[in-house]
Design a protein around this motif. Structure first.
Motif, short mmCIF file in Angstrom:
data_model
loop_
_atom_site.label_atom_id
_atom_site.label_comp_id
_atom_site.label_asym_id
_atom_site.label_seq_id
_atom_site.Cartn_x
_atom_site.Cartn_y
_atom_site.Cartn_z
N ASN A 127 45.06 -60.22 -5.03
CA ASN A 127 45.26 -58.78 -5.10
C ASN A 127 43.93 -58.06 -5.33
O ASN A 127 43.66 -57.03 -4.70
CB ASN A 127 46.25 -58.45 -6.22
N LYS A 128 43.09 -58.61 -6.21
CA LYS A 128 41.78 -58.01 -6.47
C LYS A 128 40.91 -58.09 -5.23
O LYS A 128 40.18 -57.14 -4.90
CB LYS A 128 41.11 -58.70 -7.65
N ALA A 129 41.00 -59.23 -4.50
CA ALA A 129 40.23 -59.37 -3.27
C ALA A 129 40.68 -58.34 -2.23
O ALA A 129 39.86 -57.76 -1.51
CB ALA A 129 40.40 -60.78 -2.71
N GLY A 130 41.99 -58.09 -2.17
CA GLY A 130 42.52 -57.08 -1.25
C GLY A 130 41.98 -55.70 -1.57
O GLY A 130 41.62 -54.94 -0.65
N LYS A 131 41.90 -55.36 -2.84
CA LYS A 131 41.36 -54.05 -3.23
C LYS A 131 39.89 -53.92 -2.86
O LYS A 131 39.44 -52.85 -2.42
CB LYS A 131 41.56 -53.84 -4.73
N ILE A 132 39.13 -55.01 -3.04
CA ILE A 132 37.71 -54.99 -2.68
C ILE A 132 37.54 -54.77 -1.18
O ILE A 132 36.70 -53.98 -0.73
CB ILE A 132 37.03 -56.29 -3.13
N LEU A 133 38.36 -55.47 -0.38
CA LEU A 133 38.29 -55.32 1.07
C LEU A 133 38.67 -53.91 1.50
O LEU A 133 38.07 -53.35 2.43
CB LEU A 133 39.20 -56.34 1.75
N MET A 134 39.67 -53.32 0.84
CA MET A 134 40.07 -51.95 1.16
C MET A 134 38.92 -50.98 0.92
O MET A 134 38.62 -50.14 1.77
CB MET A 134 41.28 -51.55 0.31
N VAL A 135 38.28 -51.10 -0.24
CA VAL A 135 37.17 -50.20 -0.59
C VAL A 135 35.98 -50.43 0.36
O VAL A 135 35.38 -49.46 0.87
CB VAL A 135 36.75 -50.41 -2.06
N ALA A 136 35.66 -51.72 0.61
CA ALA A 136 34.52 -52.03 1.48
C ALA A 136 34.76 -51.54 2.90
O ALA A 136 33.88 -50.96 3.54
CB ALA A 136 34.26 -53.53 1.48
N GLY A 137 35.99 -51.76 3.40
CA GLY A 137 36.32 -51.31 4.75
C GLY A 137 36.30 -49.79 4.87
O GLY A 137 35.78 -49.24 5.85
N GLY A 138 36.85 -49.11 3.88
CA GLY A 138 36.84 -47.65 3.91
C GLY A 138 35.44 -47.09 3.84
O GLY A 138 35.10 -46.14 4.57
N ALA A 139 34.60 -47.68 2.97
CA ALA A 139 33.22 -47.22 2.86
C ALA A 139 32.45 -47.49 4.15
O ALA A 139 31.63 -46.67 4.59
CB ALA A 139 32.54 -47.91 1.68
N GLY A 140 32.75 -48.62 4.78
CA GLY A 140 32.07 -48.94 6.03
C GLY A 140 32.41 -47.95 7.13
O GLY A 140 31.53 -47.52 7.89
N ALA A 141 33.69 -47.58 7.22
CA ALA A 141 34.12 -46.64 8.27
C ALA A 141 33.63 -45.22 8.01
O ALA A 141 33.22 -44.51 8.94
CB ALA A 141 35.64 -46.66 8.39
N LEU A 142 33.64 -44.80 6.75
CA LEU A 142 33.31 -43.41 6.43
C LEU A 142 31.81 -43.18 6.21
O LEU A 142 31.31 -42.08 6.48
CB LEU A 142 34.08 -42.97 5.19
N LEU A 143 31.11 -44.20 5.69
CA LEU A 143 29.70 -43.99 5.33
C LEU A 143 28.74 -44.82 6.18
O LEU A 143 27.81 -44.28 6.77
CB LEU A 143 29.50 -44.32 3.85
N VAL A 144 28.97 -46.13 6.21
CA VAL A 144 28.01 -47.01 6.87
C VAL A 144 27.96 -46.76 8.38
O VAL A 144 26.88 -46.65 8.98
CB VAL A 144 28.35 -48.48 6.59
N ALA A 145 29.14 -46.67 9.01
CA ALA A 145 29.18 -46.52 10.47
C ALA A 145 28.42 -45.29 10.97
O ALA A 145 27.57 -45.41 11.86
CB ALA A 145 30.63 -46.50 10.95
N PRO A 146 28.66 -44.09 10.42
CA PRO A 146 27.91 -42.93 10.93
C PRO A 146 26.42 -42.97 10.62
O PRO A 146 25.59 -42.61 11.46
CB PRO A 146 28.58 -41.74 10.24
N LEU A 147 26.07 -43.46 9.41
CA LEU A 147 24.65 -43.51 9.05
C LEU A 147 23.90 -44.54 9.89
O LEU A 147 22.75 -44.31 10.28
CB LEU A 147 24.51 -43.83 7.56
N ALA A 148 24.55 -45.69 10.15
CA ALA A 148 23.88 -46.74 10.93
C ALA A 148 23.79 -46.39 12.41
O ALA A 148 23.05 -47.03 13.16
CB ALA A 148 24.63 -48.06 10.75
N SER A 149 24.52 -45.38 12.84
CA SER A 149 24.55 -45.03 14.26
C SER A 149 23.58 -43.92 14.62
O SER A 149 23.46 -43.55 15.79
CB SER A 149 25.97 -44.60 14.65
N ILE A 150 22.88 -43.40 13.64
CA ILE A 150 21.91 -42.33 13.90
C ILE A 150 20.54 -42.93 14.20
O ILE A 150 20.04 -43.78 13.45
CB ILE A 150 21.82 -41.38 12.70
N ASP A 151 19.96 -42.54 15.29
CA ASP A 151 18.57 -42.93 15.61
C ASP A 151 17.68 -41.83 15.05
O ASP A 151 17.53 -40.76 15.64
CB ASP A 151 18.40 -43.06 17.12
N TYR A 152 17.13 -42.10 13.87
CA TYR A 152 16.39 -41.06 13.17
C TYR A 152 15.08 -40.72 13.87
O TYR A 152 14.54 -39.62 13.70
CB TYR A 152 16.12 -41.50 11.72
N GLY A 153 14.54 -41.64 14.67
CA GLY A 153 13.29 -41.36 15.38
C GLY A 153 13.50 -40.37 16.51
O GLY A 153 12.72 -39.42 16.69
#
Length: 208
Positions: A127-153
């Motif tokens: 159950n704790k592992a499931g909660k960690i995956l939920m938080v990690a997946g949500g953060a990846g979709a909302l934060l990591v994906a858009p930031l990693a997709s920007i070509d800052y140069g």
């Protein structure tokens, strides 16, 4: 003579090693379940009746311990008391015990328990592992994906990279949701005084 005393010693040690067990038995199917020490439980208990209070209840959450002297034992983590007053007002009091120094198990008679929400240590870990995956997946979709997709140069946005990272993140979050739902605490309603034994309930007993 030495052999005699050694036999007495082994018998005494053997009797000390016999621990009491907490068991649930279904009133209809007669199926039994032994509750494991260390499991996470929510114990739903009655509070004493009070004037101007329509209903009240108490939920004690913690780690189940081995029964002792015919009493259920729980190492408390938190306690919630809920009150519904005659005028419609509601009140909830919470107490947290995990940071309490010298925390000791709480003992109570079996007849005080109305229902048990139960989860074994192994299921608790999932159950704790499931909660960690939920938080990690949500953060990846909302934060990591858009930031990693920007070509800052060049100041551009890589849509393919965004959908790839967001997709993997949503899959991770979905796995976490599935784990979380499949590892919810099991609910056991305890047979109360005056209820028919034919009702689908559970009886709580301590075995030696």
């Amino acid at each position: 003579m030495k052999r005699f005393y050694l036999s007495l010693l082994f018998c005494a040690l053997g009797s000390l090693a016999i621990a009491q067990e907490l068991q649930l038995e279904n009133t209809v199917s007669r199926r039994t379940l032994t509750l494991k020490p260390g499991s996470t439980v929510d114990l739903h208990l009655d509070l004493p009746a009070a004037q101007m209070v329509r209903s009240n209840n108490r939920v004690l959450t913690g780690a189940l311990q081995t029964p002792e002297r015919g009493l259920l034992q729980i190492l408390p983590a938190e306690e919630t008391k809920r009150y519904l007053f005659e005028n419609g007002l509601k009140r909830e009091d919470k107490t947290y015990y995990e940071e309490l120094l010298g925390r000791q198990p709480y003992r109570l008679p079996l007849e005080e328990v109305n229902s048990i929400h139960y989860r074994t240590p192994a299921i608790e870990g999932l159950n704790k592992a499931g909660k960690i995956l939920m938080v990690a997946g949500g953060a990846g979709a909302l934060l990591v994906a858009p930031l990693a997709s920007i070509d800052y140069g060049e100041g551009s946005f890589n849509g393919d990279r965004y959908f790839r990272i967001a997709g993997y993140s949503l899959i991770t979050a979905g796995v976490g949701v599935g784990l979380n739902l499949s590892t919810r605490k099991r609910d056991f309603a305890i047979l109360q005084p005056g209820e028919s034994p034919q009702k689908n309930r559970w009886t709580l007993k301590i075995l030696n």
